[in-house]
Design a protein around this motif. Structure first.
Motif, PDB file in Angstrom:
ATOM      1  N   GLY A 129      20.517   2.188 -48.613  1.00  0.00           N
ATOM      2  CA  GLY A 129      20.005   2.500 -49.947  1.00  0.00           C
ATOM      3  C   GLY A 129      18.712   3.295 -49.908  1.00  0.00           C
ATOM      4  O   GLY A 129      18.540   4.266 -50.657  1.00  0.00           O
ATOM      5  N   LYS A 132      19.493   6.819 -48.619  1.00  0.00           N
ATOM      6  CA  LYS A 132      20.037   7.662 -49.693  1.00  0.00           C
ATOM      7  C   LYS A 132      18.913   8.173 -50.593  1.00  0.00           C
ATOM      8  O   LYS A 132      18.900   9.338 -50.994  1.00  0.00           O
ATOM      9  N   ASP A 146      26.574  11.286 -49.238  1.00  0.00           N
ATOM     10  CA  ASP A 146      27.686  10.328 -49.143  1.00  0.00           C
ATOM     11  C   ASP A 146      28.205  10.229 -47.712  1.00  0.00           C
ATOM     12  O   ASP A 146      28.456   9.133 -47.198  1.00  0.00           O
ATOM     13  N   SER A 149      25.421   8.651 -45.332  1.00  0.00           N
ATOM     14  CA  SER A 149      25.116   7.265 -45.692  1.00  0.00           C
ATOM     15  C   SER A 149      26.184   6.338 -45.122  1.00  0.00           C
ATOM     16  O   SER A 149      25.892   5.229 -44.667  1.00  0.00           O
ATOM     17  N   GLN A 150      27.410   6.818 -45.146  1.00  0.00           N
ATOM     18  CA  GLN A 150      28.512   6.050 -44.577  1.00  0.00           C
ATOM     19  C   GLN A 150      28.329   5.904 -43.060  1.00  0.00           C
ATOM     20  O   GLN A 150      28.534   4.823 -42.494  1.00  0.00           O
ATOM     21  N   GLU A 153      25.561   3.372 -42.319  1.00  0.00           N
ATOM     22  CA  GLU A 153      26.003   1.978 -42.408  1.00  0.00           C
ATOM     23  C   GLU A 153      26.843   1.574 -41.201  1.00  0.00           C
ATOM     24  O   GLU A 153      26.759   0.443 -40.718  1.00  0.00           O
ATOM     25  N   MET A 188      17.754  -6.457 -50.646  1.00  0.00           N
ATOM     26  CA  MET A 188      18.137  -5.404 -51.593  1.00  0.00           C
ATOM     27  C   MET A 188      17.008  -4.387 -51.750  1.00  0.00           C
ATOM     28  O   MET A 188      17.244  -3.186 -51.856  1.00  0.00           O
ATOM     29  N   TYR A 192      19.726  -2.626 -48.638  1.00  0.00           N
ATOM     30  CA  TYR A 192      21.026  -3.129 -48.204  1.00  0.00           C
ATOM     31  C   TYR A 192      21.887  -3.459 -49.415  1.00  0.00           C
ATOM     32  O   TYR A 192      21.388  -3.933 -50.436  1.00  0.00           O
ATOM     33  N   SER A 193      23.180  -3.210 -49.305  1.00  0.00           N
ATOM     34  CA  SER A 193      24.105  -3.471 -50.412  1.00  0.00           C
ATOM     35  C   SER A 193      24.350  -4.970 -50.530  1.00  0.00           C
ATOM     36  O   SER A 193      24.171  -5.730 -49.575  1.00  0.00           O
ATOM     37  N   PHE A 194      24.792  -5.383 -51.716  1.00  0.00           N
ATOM     38  CA  PHE A 194      25.079  -6.805 -51.945  1.00  0.00           C
ATOM     39  C   PHE A 194      26.182  -7.280 -51.005  1.00  0.00           C
ATOM     40  O   PHE A 194      26.138  -8.414 -50.503  1.00  0.00           O
ATOM     41  N   GLU A 195      27.173  -6.408 -50.763  1.00  0.00           N
ATOM     42  CA  GLU A 195      28.285  -6.785 -49.873  1.00  0.00           C
ATOM     43  C   GLU A 195      27.782  -7.020 -48.453  1.00  0.00           C
ATOM     44  O   GLU A 195      28.174  -7.988 -47.792  1.00  0.00           O
ATOM     45  N   LYS A 196      26.897  -6.139 -47.966  1.00  0.00           N
ATOM     46  CA  LYS A 196      26.361  -6.291 -46.620  1.00  0.00           C
ATOM     47  C   LYS A 196      25.478  -7.533 -46.525  1.00  0.00           C
ATOM     48  O   LYS A 196      25.507  -8.253 -45.528  1.00  0.00           O
TER      49      LYS A 196
END
Length: 272
Positions: A129, A132, A146, A149-150, A153, A188, A192-196
């Motif tokens: 995040g 990005k 995009d 960023s992938q 991760e 966050m 970091y994403s909520f899923e991670k």
């Protein structure tokens, strides 16, 4: 007609020259300007010739300013344009400079994104995040953001993120629900994403000694009780104390037991 009577190397910069017309100093020129127009002593220069020389010289100065700016670290179109704009260089000249920088591979947005990715993964504890965000601020195209960023991760190891999470967790005290909440917020904020975060937390050990939690509850109870006792008493004081502790994540039955253990029944007792 004006004639070049002298071209001399500048004392402080051997790659710049002083141009004289009819024995009068006219302007300083870059070595590239000198070569581009093949200037020489005795050459006749008309007004339109001087306009072209001056225009090209402005372009060369802008190019040199851009090269110097890029020499410190990788830059994007947006960053170079912003830098040159501050120097009051015209938009048309800046556009030519940007084209030159791309032709010479001085600006490469894919390379910029890849380099920033590698640096951040190796030297920071930030997640995709924040990466990005930095790319957006630098003016990188969304497709590149995009894509990289992938990759960011994928390349950031779970082991490294767990180290970051456990370091944060050590600083968070209190009930399990609040510790998880504070850890989630901190991760966050680091990008970091909520899923991670959920994936990381599933790998973590949140256990803590019961004695430690009991001591924390006792301390929090005393603080809340003493705070609200300045305004309330009796049942109102007890309720306010219970509400404050529940907001901190302590369970109702634990709070009631601690209140009774402390001798608080109707709010008139003193905590020793």
């Amino acid at each position: 007609m004006p004639k070049i009577t002298k071209i001399e190397v500048q004392k402080k910069n051997k790659e710049r020259f002083n141009l004289y017309l009819d024995d009068e100093f006219e302007m300083g020129i870059d070595i590239d300007t000198f070569v581009y127009f093949n200037l020489n002593k005795g050459q006749i220069v008309e007004a339109k010739d001087m306009e072209e020389i001056q225009s090209y010289e402005q372009y060369r100065q802008a190019v040199n300013a851009a090269i110097q700016y890029i020499s410190y670290r990788k830059r994007t179109d947006h960053e170079v344009i912003k830098h040159l704009t501050k120097k009051e260089i015209s938009e048309s000249v800046i556009a030519k400079v940007i084209d030159y920088c791309h032709e010479q591979k001085l600006i490469d947005h894919n390379d910029y994104a890849n380099s920033l990715k590698n640096t951040m993964i190796l030297t920071t504890d930030k997640g995709p995040g924040i990466y990005k965000q930095k790319l957006r601020e630098a003016g990188i195209e969304q497709l590149i953001i995009d894509e990289y960023s992938q990759i960011y991760e994928q390349e950031q190891s779970m082991e490294d993120i767990l180290k970051v999470a456990n370091k944060i967790l050590k600083q968070k005290k209190g009930p399990l629900v609040k510790r998880k909440e504070k850890l989630t917020q901190s991760l966050m904020q680091k990008g970091y994403s909520f899923e991670k975060i959920k994936e990381v937390m599933d790998e973590m050990d949140f256990s803590q000694p019961e004695e430690q939690l009991d001591e924390l509850l006792q301390n929090e109870l005393e603080k809340a009780y003493n705070k609200y006792s300045r305004k309330f008493s009796g049942r109102k004081l007890i309720n306010k104390t219970i509400e404050a502790l529940m907001r901190k994540g302590y369970k109702y039955d634990k709070i009631k037991a601690k209140l009774e253990e402390s001798g608080i029944v109707d709010g008139t007792e003193e905590i020793e």
